[in-house]
Write a protein that holds these residues in place. Structure first.
Motif, PDB file in Angstrom:
ATOM      1  N   ASP A   1       0.832  -1.192   0.000  1.00 12.62           N
ATOM      2  CA  ASP A   1       0.000   0.000   0.000  1.00 12.62           C
ATOM      3  C   ASP A   1       0.877   1.256   0.000  1.00 12.62           C
ATOM      4  OD1 ASP A   1      -2.465  -1.106  -0.260  1.00 12.62           O
ATOM      5  OD2 ASP A   1      -2.813  -1.318   1.877  1.00 12.62           O
TER       6      ASP A   1
ATOM      7  N   SER B   1      -0.646 -17.582 -15.379  1.00 16.62           N
ATOM      8  CA  SER B   1       0.654 -17.742 -14.717  1.00 16.62           C
ATOM      9  C   SER B   1       1.706 -18.236 -15.698  1.00 16.62           C
ATOM     10  CB  SER B   1       0.529 -18.731 -13.562  1.00 16.62           C
ATOM     11  OG  SER B   1       1.814 -19.067 -13.072  1.00 16.62           O
TER      12      SER B   1
ATOM     13  N   GLY C   1       5.298 -16.799 -11.170  1.00 14.06           N
ATOM     14  CA  GLY C   1       4.371 -17.083 -12.272  1.00 14.06           C
ATOM     15  C   GLY C   1       3.335 -16.013 -12.481  1.00 14.06           C
ATOM     16  N   LYS C   2       2.871 -15.389 -11.392  1.00 17.56           N
ATOM     17  CA  LYS C   2       1.775 -14.417 -11.519  1.00 17.56           C
ATOM     18  C   LYS C   2       2.260 -13.004 -11.810  1.00 17.56           C
ATOM     19  CE  LYS C   2       1.295 -12.503  -6.882  1.00 17.56           C
ATOM     20  NZ  LYS C   2       0.406 -11.843  -5.936  1.00 17.56           N
TER      21      LYS C   2
ATOM     22  N   GLU D   1     -10.171 -17.806   2.306  1.00 15.71           N
ATOM     23  CA  GLU D   1      -9.534 -18.205   3.566  1.00 15.71           C
ATOM     24  C   GLU D   1      -9.745 -17.154   4.651  1.00 15.71           C
ATOM     25  OE1 GLU D   1      -6.177 -20.823   1.304  1.00 15.71           O
ATOM     26  OE2 GLU D   1      -5.706 -18.806   1.992  1.00 15.71           O
TER      27      GLU D   1
ATOM     28  N   LEU E   1      -9.608  -9.479   5.236  1.00 12.74           N
ATOM     29  CA  LEU E   1      -8.341 -10.114   5.602  1.00 12.74           C
ATOM     30  C   LEU E   1      -8.288 -10.195   7.121  1.00 12.74           C
ATOM     31  CD1 LEU E   1      -5.435 -11.134   5.112  1.00 12.74           C
ATOM     32  CD2 LEU E   1      -4.707  -8.754   4.885  1.00 12.74           C
TER      33      LEU E   1
ATOM     34  N   MET F   1      -0.804 -22.804  -3.070  1.00 14.10           N
ATOM     35  CA  MET F   1      -1.716 -21.667  -3.056  1.00 14.10           C
ATOM     36  C   MET F   1      -3.105 -22.178  -3.413  1.00 14.10           C
ATOM     37  SD  MET F   1      -0.221 -22.288  -6.113  1.00 14.10           S
ATOM     38  CE  MET F   1       1.285 -21.827  -5.362  1.00 14.10           C
TER      39      MET F   1
ATOM     40  N   SER G   1      -6.070  -4.321  -1.450  1.00 16.90           N
ATOM     41  CA  SER G   1      -5.301  -3.582  -0.451  1.00 16.90           C
ATOM     42  C   SER G   1      -5.409  -4.238   0.922  1.00 16.90           C
ATOM     43  CB  SER G   1      -5.818  -2.145  -0.354  1.00 16.90           C
ATOM     44  OG  SER G   1      -5.412  -1.584   0.887  1.00 16.90           O
ATOM     45  N   PRO G   2      -4.285  -4.668   1.518  1.00 16.17           N
ATOM     46  CA  PRO G   2      -4.338  -5.247   2.868  1.00 16.17           C
ATOM     47  C   PRO G   2      -4.927  -4.271   3.881  1.00 16.17           C
ATOM     48  CG  PRO G   2      -2.199  -5.664   1.857  1.00 16.17           C
ATOM     49  CD  PRO G   2      -2.923  -4.706   0.953  1.00 16.17           C
TER      50      PRO G   2
ATOM     51  N   ASP H   1      -6.713 -12.803  -2.245  1.00 16.90           N
ATOM     52  CA  ASP H   1      -5.476 -12.238  -1.694  1.00 16.90           C
ATOM     53  C   ASP H   1      -4.493 -11.818  -2.778  1.00 16.90           C
ATOM     54  OD1 ASP H   1      -4.659 -14.652  -2.628  1.00 16.90           O
ATOM     55  OD2 ASP H   1      -4.115 -15.486  -0.697  1.00 16.90           O
ATOM     56  N   SER H   2      -4.969 -11.650  -4.010  1.00 15.57           N
ATOM     57  CA  SER H   2      -4.172 -11.176  -5.138  1.00 15.57           C
ATOM     58  C   SER H   2      -3.201 -12.230  -5.650  1.00 15.57           C
ATOM     59  CB  SER H   2      -3.406  -9.884  -4.795  1.00 15.57           C
ATOM     60  OG  SER H   2      -2.229 -10.161  -4.058  1.00 15.57           O
ATOM     61  N   ASP H   3      -3.152 -13.391  -5.033  1.00 16.52           N
ATOM     62  CA  ASP H   3      -2.243 -14.425  -5.498  1.00 16.52           C
ATOM     63  C   ASP H   3      -2.927 -15.312  -6.533  1.00 16.52           C
ATOM     64  OD1 ASP H   3       0.059 -13.691  -4.243  1.00 16.52           O
ATOM     65  OD2 ASP H   3      -0.346 -14.820  -2.439  1.00 16.52           O
ATOM     66  N   THR H   4      -2.200 -15.624  -7.596  1.00 15.41           N
ATOM     67  CA  THR H   4      -2.742 -16.363  -8.730  1.00 15.41           C
ATOM     68  C   THR H   4      -2.205 -17.778  -8.719  1.00 15.41           C
ATOM     69  OG1 THR H   4      -2.596 -14.319  -9.993  1.00 15.41           O
ATOM     70  CG2 THR H   4      -2.979 -16.346 -11.240  1.00 15.41           C
TER      71      THR H   4
END
Lengths: 404, 404
Positions: free
Chosen positions: A231, B55, A327-328, B276, B391, B193, B305-306, B229-232
């Motif tokens: 952020d 990915s 990878g992402k 999660e 989150l 993931m 955004s966290p 969580d933005s992870d792919t």
């Protein structure tokens, strides 16, 4: 608030920088019983350079600083920084507060308003009680001292858990040149995001344009490569001033540029080490990317990944999440060309876990407070380094377990 | 594992889709005492479309599916999906597992290998015990039934806390056309993931190219606009098959495209609701951006955004963090043109908090399990909607509080 487990043992000894004096005063903007305003007064002949947040919703003081930088002047300058209120997202009233402070500082210091640079950090969206700052300016000017940079480091803290300072001295043609700086971040202040503020001073003699180039380059390799939670603040500000009081020219001197970058890097690491909830300091080195830009994209993707950061918090040598983050990222990668190391332990290579790798080896690396993750993309010569911290229950507690 | 507080009361009634039969069997890949393999067998004349993770470190089954899509065939097709092991980052051995499974499924179903599409979800970096899957294929073929799509939804779960299904029926020229699908995600399976897998079936008659266009468009507005969580994942897969068994052509029929998008959206929302640690389902609507692309960039910046996500977890109507997320997104914005609403409460406008806004109003919105955040950028007509969750400590516990 508990001091970060990653805090250094002590605040460093900062050298006196001739040509600049400091004062820290208590204006009661939000905090009681502590200094919350820093004033730095630069002698005539000083030059000022800076870099700022790229946010499209920048705060009023940031916009004002940006408008004032970039012109030469022999008239000296002043930095005025307050904590407790960021004057961000305060509409037209915010611009008014900046104008009022600049006018008052100009009067108190006998400088033109165009040479007054202000920053604010703290609560967002609430009008800045600028009268409280103005009421303390005469006291601040009277208190100016060459020795009070350390006190300034404390005055600009919000919920930082420790003050942050760094310094370097180099010899140029047999004469000493000194650099010293302070920073705050990335403590959190309700209901705002973390803000990073940095002020660095040197007695070197250098042109404004040359100083700006050194500042921009050093920033790109240090502060721009740290991330706590991806952020970006609306108020991030870095200002650097060269007073010229040493009489030593550093124009074109590579050692000076390196020393500036070293001070920036020290301060950048301290900001990460005070990251909200941080228990691990993580260096992500990416090599072998198609370009340096691709390497930085991969490194930031790893450093910003919540799954990577929670794995580190859990001391879990989870190389699968590193593969995922590469990878992402959007930058070039080949699954079967990746090499991953935790510390000096080879974990994965050629698209699979290394045949000699033992989970206990990776787990031992993860138990350290400072961890390096090295990823070779296997495609080219691009390289980048990014610094971050882990994502812990502490981060959630600081940012979720309260009502503003 | 506790079922997500956002889970629907019950699994929906899914209609029978003529032209496709399902089986779920227990191969013991990782889990004991539950089904972990899904087989879908499509009659001759069926067409298949799909979309996949972008990915750069895609898994072996994803690469195999991508190579097989895009050609017409009258020979039917089969989907074979296993949970418990993702066959991702398993080097050349991973490709070998896919080839072995495709060969065995082709033999068991009397289909060419080019018509066998496989997916795997679960642990990363460990060799897939494909022999266990192959040993169960005859049992699966014998068990094929038109009614077992719901059982398939359970067989593909990893640490999902509930099975996910959705359906629609439309009338075309007075005749019914049915669409039904299942999904899994975004449960976590150590040390991997989250992976999203989606399988949707219809008895509509449509060309492969037209179905692919509908699938790609609907995916862009649904699954591509959710983020936990933005992870792919390296394994994300969506396959849709049209059997044509209804005899009703939907080529160029807008109602059909809308119904497909509705099924995708329902499943996408269910994936977020099983995010999660999720305790809040959040809809982020961005309007007034310079372009639709800019609107999506802003919306994803807010949703990822966290600091925004932890504020929501803390039921904190923290509009300052929304301003921050808009500012950092990189898309065009003007601080003084922003309007922010929580639910139907006007919170901020013209660069500052709204004069009529009361903190209690925002706080009341934040207490709901489903929350909408509406941001008008005030610059143009671009719009986008993104869905996410909060989150929480639960996310940290799931992802950090274990050693794999």
């Amino acid at each position: 608030m508990t001091v970060s487990p990653l805090a250094p043992a002590a605040f460093p000894e900062l050298p006196v920088i001739e040509g600049v004096r400091f004062a820290a005063v208590a204006a009661g903007i939000k905090y009681k019983g502590r200094d919350d305003v820093m004033l730095a007064l630069l002698d005539p002949g000083s030059v000022v350079a800076g870099v700022f947040t790229r946010s499209a919703t920048r705060s009023a003081p940031v916009l004002d600083c940006q408008a004032k930088l970039g012109t030469d002047s022999d008239q000296g300058a002043a930095f005025l920084v307050n904590s407790g209120n960021s004057n961000a997202f305060t509409g037209k009233a915010g611009d008014g507060s900046v104008a009022a402070i600049c006018k008052a500082v100009a009067e108190a210091t006998k400088l033109p308003e165009t040479r007054i640079f202000t920053s604010s950090t703290g609560v967002i969206g609430q009008p800045l009680p600028h009268d409280r700052i103005i009421a303390k300016l005469d006291e601040a000017v009277s208190a100016l001292s060459r020795h009070d940079l350390a006190a300034s480091a404390k005055a600009i803290m919000t919920t930082d858990t420790f003050p942050k300072g760094a310094a370097r001295e180099i010899m140029v043609d047999g004469k000493p040149v000194k650099i010293a700086g302070v920073a705050k971040g990335s403590g959190m202040i309700a209901p705002d995001m973390a803000t990073m503020l940095v002020y660095v001073f040197t007695d070197a003699k250098i042109s404004r344009a040359a100083l700006q180039e050194i500042v921009s380059n050093a920033n790109a390799r240090t502060f721009n490569n740290i991330t706590v939670d991806s952020d970006t603040s609306t108020s991030d500000t870095l200002l650097m001033a060269a007073t010229g009081a040493s009489g030593v020219s550093v124009e074109g001197n590579a050692d000076f540029a390196t020393a500036v970058e070293d001070v920036f890097r020290d301060l950048a690491h301290l900001v990460v080490k005070d990251g909200e909830g941080a228990t691990k300091f993580v260096t992500v080195n990416v090599t072998g990317a198609a370009t340096d830009e691709d390497a930085r994209t991969h490194a930031l993707s790893i450093a910003n990944s919540p799954l990577v950061k929670t794995a580190i918090a859990g001391e879990d040598p989870n190389w699968g999440r590193i593969v995922m983050a590469v990878g992402k990222s959007g930058a070039k990668a080949d699954r079967d060309a990746l090499t991953i190391r935790f510390g000096n332990i080879l974990v994965a290579e050629k698209g699979w876990v290394s045949p000699d790798y033992q989970e206990e080896q990776g787990a031992a690396v993860m138990k350290q407070p400072e961890i390096s993750i090295d990823v070779d993309i296997g495609l080219g010569h691009g390289a980048a380094t990014v610094w971050t911290c882990d994502l812990t229950h502490g981060y959630i507690s600081i940012n979720a377990d309260y009502r503003s």
